[in-house]
Design an enzyme around this catalytic site. Structure first.
Site, PDB file in Angstrom:
ATOM      1  CB  SER A  78      -1.393  -0.105   1.338  1.00  0.00           C
ATOM      2  OG  SER A  78      -1.639  -0.824   1.434  1.00  0.00           O
TER       3      SER A  78
HETATM    4  N1  SAH Z   1      -0.089  -5.010   4.070  1.00  0.00           N
HETATM    5  C1  SAH Z   1       0.246  -5.302   3.081  1.00  0.00           C
HETATM    6  C2  SAH Z   1      -0.534  -5.084   1.881  1.00  0.00           C
HETATM    7  C3  SAH Z   1      -1.352  -6.747   1.246  1.00  0.00           C
HETATM    8  S1  SAH Z   1      -2.244  -6.411  -0.455  1.00  0.00           S
HETATM    9  C4  SAH Z   1       1.646  -5.041   3.107  1.00  0.00           C
HETATM   10  O1  SAH Z   1       1.563  -4.586   3.391  1.00  0.00           O
HETATM   11  O2  SAH Z   1       2.192  -5.217   1.798  1.00  0.00           O
HETATM   12  C5  SAH Z   1      -2.968  -7.688  -0.134  1.00  0.00           C
HETATM   13  C6  SAH Z   1      -2.553  -8.868   0.400  1.00  0.00           C
HETATM   14  O3  SAH Z   1      -3.544  -9.592   0.913  1.00  0.00           O
HETATM   15  C7  SAH Z   1      -2.041  -9.737  -0.482  1.00  0.00           C
HETATM   16  O4  SAH Z   1      -0.906  -9.935  -0.498  1.00  0.00           O
HETATM   17  C8  SAH Z   1      -3.459 -10.646  -0.645  1.00  0.00           C
HETATM   18  O5  SAH Z   1      -2.452 -11.963  -1.833  1.00  0.00           O
HETATM   19  C9  SAH Z   1      -3.690 -10.657   0.582  1.00  0.00           C
HETATM   20  N2  SAH Z   1      -5.749 -11.722   0.699  1.00  0.00           N
HETATM   21  C10 SAH Z   1      -6.308 -11.752  -0.373  1.00  0.00           C
HETATM   22  N3  SAH Z   1      -7.081 -12.069  -0.065  1.00  0.00           N
HETATM   23  C11 SAH Z   1      -6.802 -12.743   1.313  1.00  0.00           C
HETATM   24  C12 SAH Z   1      -7.972 -13.775   2.565  1.00  0.00           C
HETATM   25  N4  SAH Z   1      -8.229 -14.478   2.449  1.00  0.00           N
HETATM   26  N5  SAH Z   1      -6.749 -14.623   3.511  1.00  0.00           N
HETATM   27  C13 SAH Z   1      -5.159 -13.587   3.567  1.00  0.00           C
HETATM   28  N6  SAH Z   1      -4.236 -12.764   3.037  1.00  0.00           N
HETATM   29  C14 SAH Z   1      -5.224 -12.417   1.868  1.00  0.00           C
END
Ligand code: SAH
Length: 230
Positions: A78
């Protein structure tokens, strides 16, 4: 000469640690403080954690730019301001147990780990869970634990949590996660399918929830896994 040559191959020059550090301070001042984030614990965490450690090598030179960056597997880290804003809204205390859904690069988890007691972070893409766990472990973020798993199923082993942060957007807040939030706790999440909003959910001591909307946002969707529980 060799480094210069490699820089040319990668289309970028090497950035020194001092320059990263200067860029980080500028990021805090111009992107975060300037937009109204005030919590000193959040500002301190953003000033301390080296964001360049959490982005792929070919994105490192952009680590302090005012935007999300690709981290592979169709996912993104993000924008720094959004990380700071969500951390401020969550307001993790120093004894708080925090659950994050969507570890991605591990950067948000590392930021949460500074003001919080313990952070538990779930990531559905196995490769991302592995690489985030590795960087967090080798860079000394000892109070952050990562596992591969589906956030829709929560992480019962350490529940209840004082705070829960979602960094992928579900169509609505999963009941399983609200159930793992302790009375008096708070959950922050992007919610919605096309139009998403950042929401703050407070759970009162008698278990009732109250939700307020903060700003429109754009996150990757929270996808449903097919595996067993966490
Ligand atoms: N917090 C992260 C950015 C996240 S992007 C950072 O600091 O880099 C969102 C993430 O959520 C992605 O890596 C995606 O694979 C994950 N995601 C999507 N659906 C999910 C689920 N049901 N459970 C766990 N992770 C999930």
């Amino acid at each position: 000469m060799l480094l210069a040559g490699l820089g040319a191959v990668w289309g970028q020059r090497a950035v020194s640690p001092a320059e990263y550090s200067a860029r980080r301070q500028l990021m805090v001042n111009e992107q975060i403080k300037a937009r109204g984030v005030k919590d000193p614990r959040v500002l301190a965490a953003m000033a301390k954690v080296r964001r360049e450690l959490f982005v792929p090598a070919d994105q490192r030179a952009f680590a302090y730019e005012d935007r999300p960056l690709p981290i592979g597997y169709g996912q993104t880290i993000s924008q720094p301001y959004i990380v700071a804003l969500m951390t401020e809204l969550l307001a993790p205390g120093k004894k708080d147990r925090v659950l994050e859904v969507g570890t991605g690069s591990g950067y948000q988890a590392a930021i949460l780990g500074r003001p919080a007691g313990n952070v538990y972070s779930l990531e559905i893409v196995p490769e991302l869970a592995r690489s985030a766990a590795l960087v967090l472990r080798t860079k000394g973020f000892r109070n952050v634990r990562v596992r591969e798993g589906d956030g829709y199923k929560g992480w019962p082993a350490f529940a209840p949590y004082d705070k829960i942060l979602l960094t992928a957007a579900p169509p609505e807040i999963p009941e399983e996660l609200l159930a793992e939030l302790r009375p008096g706790g708070r959950l922050v999440a992007p919610v919605g399918v096309d139009a998403q909003n950042l929401v703050v959910v407070d759970k009162s001591m008698d278990g009732k929830t109250q939700t307020r909307t903060v700003i429109p946002v754009r996150f990757v969707p929270m996808v449903r896994g097919s595996g067993a529980g966490n």
